[in-house]
Design an enzyme around this catalytic site. Structure first.
Site: not given
Ligand code: 13P
Length: 264
Positions: A14, A16, A100, A102, A172, A178, A218
């Site tokens: 992803n 993003k 997601h 976010e 997640e 992150g 992560s």
């Molecule tokens: P990270 O791997 O940067 O923690 O992000 C995870 C994520 O949100 C994947 O959709």
């Protein structure tokens, strides 16, 4: 006893809101065209909308699948600024990330809207990667299971067992995204096993045995094998560590090793 994993794991990148077109081109150029020669693991790359076409062209002839990061749940029409499932199919997507955290937290997306998106994706033959997960506050209050159950059932309202079998779900935990602080493999396995039980209760054992459930938050080359060694974890949704072709490739290799260690 060594048990063969009957679900094909999915390792998805992803990206993003990262990578200009030229950066996406460089990533694919530096990435093996055949990272999974025996196809034991499905590899998916989800670029931002603006790089979908370019990445689709670069991936043509490979087994790597293309995914988008969102859609609007209508085929076409007066929805300024939105992208439809028909458009995602047209550009070559197989997968689409939905719900997601976010989008849930920054853009206020609710389960009912995510549910419409899941239905629209399936109606257009796109495989949803549906994300669920609790915040740190919810975890501290012991609400992990309640929150994940409610997001799962709300987002999948109205689906039948055949539809559920096609899904990929990504657990997640928001506090792990992150932050560099991943869930332990044991905690992720417990919550994912719980989600599988919720699916079994509502859609039956066959659907629960077929649905693929990833861990995300992560994930790195150093920890992927531990997650993949767990019986219920069918891959990973990778953010930061998917932005460099070397580390994403190492994650795929680690996933293979972990998957082979998958013993009961
Ligand atoms: P990270 O791997 O940067 O923690 O992000 C995870 C994520 O949100 C994947 O959709």
């Amino acid at each position: 006893m060594k048990q063969t994993r009957h679900r094909k794991p999915v390792i998805a990148a992803n990206w993003k809101m990262n990578k200009l077109i030229q950066e996406a081109v460089s990533f694919v150029a530096g990435f093996p065209k055949d990272p999974e020669p025996d196809q034991k693991i499905e590899v998916v790359i989800c670029p931002p909308f603006t790089a979908l076409q370019t990445v689709a062209e670069a991936l043509r002839g490979t087994k790597i699948k293309l995914g988008a990061q969102n859609l609007y749940p209508k085929s076409q029409g007066a929805f300024t600024g939105e992208i439809s499932p028909l458009m995602l199919k047209d550009v070559g997507c197989t997968y689409v990330i939905l719900g997601h955290s976010e989008r849930r937290h920054i853009l206020g997306e609710q389960d009912t809207f995510i549910n419409e998106k899941v239905q629209a994706a399936l109606a257009h033959d796109l495989i949803p990667i549906l994300c669920v997960g609790e915040t740190l506050e919810e975890r501290r209050q012991g609400q992990t299971e309640t929150v994940c159950r409610s997001q799962l059932l709300g987002s999948l309202e109205g689906l039948d067992a055949e539809a559920v079998k096609k899904l990929v779900i990504a657990y997640e935990p928001v506090w792990a995204i992150g932050t560099g602080v991943n869930a332990s493999a044991q905690d992720a396995e417990e919550t994912i096993a719980y989600l599988r039980r919720v699916i079994a209760e509502k859609w039956g054992d066959e659907a629960a045995a077929a649905v693929r459930i990833q861990y995300g938050g992560s994930v790195k080359p150093q920890n992927i094998a531990e997650f993949m060694a767990c019986a219920n974890i069918d891959g990973a949704l990778v953010g930061g560590a998917s932005l460099e072709s070397d580390s994403f490739y190492e994650i795929i290799q680690g996933a293979r090793r972990g998957s082979e260690r998958h013993e009961v």
